[in-house]
Design an enzyme around this catalytic site. Structure first.
Site, PDB file in Angstrom:
ATOM      1  N   SER A 178       0.822  -1.199   0.000  1.00 29.58           N
ATOM      2  CA  SER A 178       0.000   0.000   0.000  1.00 29.58           C
ATOM      3  C   SER A 178       0.864   1.260   0.000  1.00 29.58           C
ATOM      4  CB  SER A 178      -0.948  -0.066   1.196  1.00 29.58           C
ATOM      5  OG  SER A 178      -2.085   0.686   0.919  1.00 29.58           O
ATOM      6  N   HIS A 232      -7.478  -5.753   0.153  1.00 32.49           N
ATOM      7  CA  HIS A 232      -6.260  -4.940   0.230  1.00 32.49           C
ATOM      8  C   HIS A 232      -5.437  -5.370   1.436  1.00 32.49           C
ATOM      9  CE1 HIS A 232      -3.956  -1.270  -0.201  1.00 32.49           C
ATOM     10  NE2 HIS A 232      -4.227  -0.912   1.032  1.00 32.49           N
TER      11      HIS A 232
HETATM   12  C1  GCU Z   1      -5.204   4.957   1.849  1.00 28.91           C
HETATM   13  C2  GCU Z   1      -4.613   5.648   0.637  1.00 28.91           C
HETATM   14  C3  GCU Z   1      -3.854   4.664  -0.264  1.00 28.91           C
HETATM   15  C4  GCU Z   1      -2.893   3.837   0.552  1.00 28.91           C
HETATM   16  C5  GCU Z   1      -3.618   3.183   1.698  1.00 28.91           C
HETATM   17  C6  GCU Z   1      -2.733   2.380   2.648  1.00 28.91           C
HETATM   18  O1  GCU Z   1      -6.254   4.131   1.456  1.00 28.91           O
HETATM   19  O2  GCU Z   1      -5.668   6.270  -0.040  1.00 28.91           O
HETATM   20  O3  GCU Z   1      -3.153   5.341  -1.288  1.00 28.91           O
HETATM   21  O4  GCU Z   1      -2.247   2.917  -0.291  1.00 28.91           O
HETATM   22  O5  GCU Z   1      -4.230   4.183   2.492  1.00 28.91           O
HETATM   23  O6  GCU Z   1      -1.574   2.681   2.825  1.00 28.91           O
HETATM   24  O7  GCU Z   1      -3.272   1.433   3.228  1.00 28.91           O
END
Ligand code: GCU
Length: 413
Positions: free
Chosen positions: A248, A389
C-alpha cells in the site's frame, strides 16, 4: 475497469538497445522523482548500526537480531530500530527488506489527524469536499472513504510475531529466506502536521518545502536504502539477492526505493495502487487528486499541479516500474482491491515490461491472470491474490518463488 481511449506515454521513447535505455532511465528517474515524490536535500550522510540483540530461535531454526540504525548528517543524527530473522543454512540466503506499514501499538498511521474520531458519514462528506476542491468527482464517496480510512490498524510486533501474513517469519524461515523489517513510521511519522520530524529533519527539510523537495514516501524509500547497507554487512545474507517490499503506501515507497537504488536485486510493490504500480491515466478508485487531498505530505509540493490532470503528466507510473530493469520486478494485487485498482496495476507492469524486451525477455502478457495465479516472464512478474487490500503470506511466496526461479535460471523469458 480501465478506460481504453487513452494516450499513454511510451516508456521506450524510441530506445532500441539496452545502452540507449540506460541513458533514458537516468533522465526518467530524475524528472519523475523531482515532480512526484520529491528529492532528498543534497547533504552528505553516514549510516551506522549497532546490534542490540542476537539470539537463536530454536522453533524457527533461525537467528533473530534487533538492531538500531543511525543516519547522521551535519545537522544531527536519527536512530530507528530494525528487526531481522535469518534462517540457519550452510550457504548465504536471499532476503527482503520490508517497509512496514503496520505498527506495534495503535498510532495515527491510518488517519490524518483532522479525521480522527469522525464517523464514516462525516468522513465520506470530507472526502467528497476535499476532492471537489480539486474540481474532480469521486466515483463513490462512501465506498472510497471506507477504502481510504476504514481499515482497522493491524498491530504487528516485528520482533515477536512469526505468523502474521504481513510478516510471515515462520513460513519464510522454512523457505530459507531472510526477513528484515522496520516500521515506516519510525523512520518518519505518517502525519502531515508533524512532517518533518524524523529522518527528514536531519536533512534540513522544513515545514514549508521547496517545490521539488522530498515527501514522506521518498523518506521511507531512503530509509530502506540505508537498511540495505546494514543488510549487506550480514555475512549470512547474499548481498546480490536482497529485495525491497512494501504494501500500500509502503508499496509505493518500496517501488520508489527499488527503482532508484540498484543495490536491490528485486522489488515488490504490493497493493501499491495510486502513485505506486497503477497507471494514473484511466485509473479507477483512488486518483492523483484524492490522494493529494488527504496525503499531501507523501509527495513533492510540485505534484499538486497534476491533481485532476493525469493526462498532462509527462510520464506515468510504468516509467518508474521500468526503472527497475533489468533487475527483478514483481507486482502484487488483491482481486477485491478496488481502491488500488488491480487492472491498472497490471497494465502498469505490462507496459513497463517492454523495457525488459531490450534485455532479451518477452514481457508480460496483456491478459490479467486468474485470481491466485502468478505470471512470471523472466525478471518481470505479476500476481493477483484473491481477496482484499492486504499483504499476505501468498504475496511473499510469489516474490520468493520468482527470485528462486531467476536464480536457478528456470523463469521463462
Ligand atoms: C489509503 C490511501 C492509499 C494507501 C492506503 C494504505 O487508502 O488512499 O493510497 O495505499 O491508504 O496505505 O493502506
Amino acid at each position: 475497469m480501465h478506460k481504453t481511449d487513452l494516450t499513454i506515454p511510451d516508456v521506450l521513447g524510441g530506445c532500441e538497445t539496452a545502452a540507449a535505455w540506460e541513458c533514458r532511465r537516468a533522465d526518467i528517474l530524475e524528472n519523475l522523482v523531482q515532480t512526484e515524490y520529491g528529492k532528498r536535500p543534497d547533504l552528505p550522510y553516514e549510516v551506522s548500526w549497532s546490534e542490540r540483540l542476537r539470539a537463536s530461535i530454536d522453533e524457527l531454526n533461525a537467528v533473530h537480531i534487533h538492531t538500531e540504525l543511525t543516519v547522521r548528517t551535519e545537522l544531527g543524527a536519527y536512530t530507528f530500530p530494525v528487526a531481522v530473522f535469518l534462517p540457519k543454512r550452510d550457504r548465504k540466503v536471499p532476503a527482503a527488506v520490508l517497509i512496514c506499514s503496520q505498527s506495534k501499538s495503535i498510532q495515527p498511521m491510518q488517519l490524518p489527524s483532522v479525521m480522527a474520531g469522525k464517523r464514516p458519514q462525516e468522513l465520506a462528506a470530507m472526502a467528497k469536499q476535499a476532492v471537489s476542491n480539486f474540481r474532480t468527482v469521486l466515483e463513490n464517496p462512501a465506498r472510497s472513504a471506507s477504502a481510504m480510512f476504514g481499515t482497522k490498524p493491524v498491530l504487528l510486533d516485528l520482533d515477536s510475531d512469526y505468523d502474521n501474513g504481513h510478516w510471515p517469519v515462520r513460513a519464510m524461515m522454512k523457505r530459507g529466506f531472510g526477513m528484515v523489517g522496520f516500521y515506516a513510521a519510525d523512520a518518519e511519522p505518517d502525519d502531515a502536521a508533524r512532517y518533518p520530524s524524523g529522518l527528514a529533519k536531519i536533512f534540513g527539510t522544513e515545514k514549508e518545502r521547496s517545490p521539488h523537495e522530498w515527501g514522506v514516501l521518498a523518506v521511507w524509500a531512503f530509509a530502506a536504502s540505508c537498511v540495505r547497507q546494514y543488510v549487506c554487512s550480514l555475512e549470512e545474507v547474499d548481498e546480490k539477492q536482497i529485495a525491497v517490499i512494501g504494501h500500500s503506501r509502503c508499496g509505493k515507497a518500496a517501488l520508489l526505493c527499488g527503482a532508484s537504488d540498484t543495490g536491490f536485486a528485486a522489488v515488490m510493490p504490493n497493493g501499491s495502487g495510486c502513485c505506486g504500480a497503477a497507471l494514473s491515466r484511466g485509473k479507477s478508485g483512488e486518483s492523483i487528486a484524492s490522494i493529494q487531498a488527504f496525503f499531501p505530505h507523501w509527495f513533492a509540493p510540485s505534484f499538486r499541479q497534476y491533481a485532476g490532470r493525469e493526462g498532462e503528466l509527462p510520464f506515468d507510473q510504468h516509467f518508474l516500474l521500468a526503472a527497475v530493469a533489468p533487475r527483478l520486478l514483481h507486482v502484487g494485487s488483491g482481486s477485491e482491491d478496488f481502491w488500488a485498482d488491480p487492472r491498472s496495476e497490471h497494465l502498469g507492469a505490462q507496459l513497463a515490461s517492454r523495457v525488459w524486451t531490450l534485455y532479451g525477455e518477452d514481457g508480460l502478457p496483456v491478459q490479467m491472470p486468474e485470481a491466485d495465479t502468478a505470471q512470471v516472464c523472466g525478471h518481470v512478474g505479476y500476481h493477483l491474490r484473491r481477496g482484499p487490500h492486504k499483504l499476505d503470506t501468498y504475496d511473499w511466496i510469489c516474490l520468493q518463488e520468482h527470485m528462486n526461479r531467476v536464480r536457478e535460471g528456470t523463469a521463462e523469458k
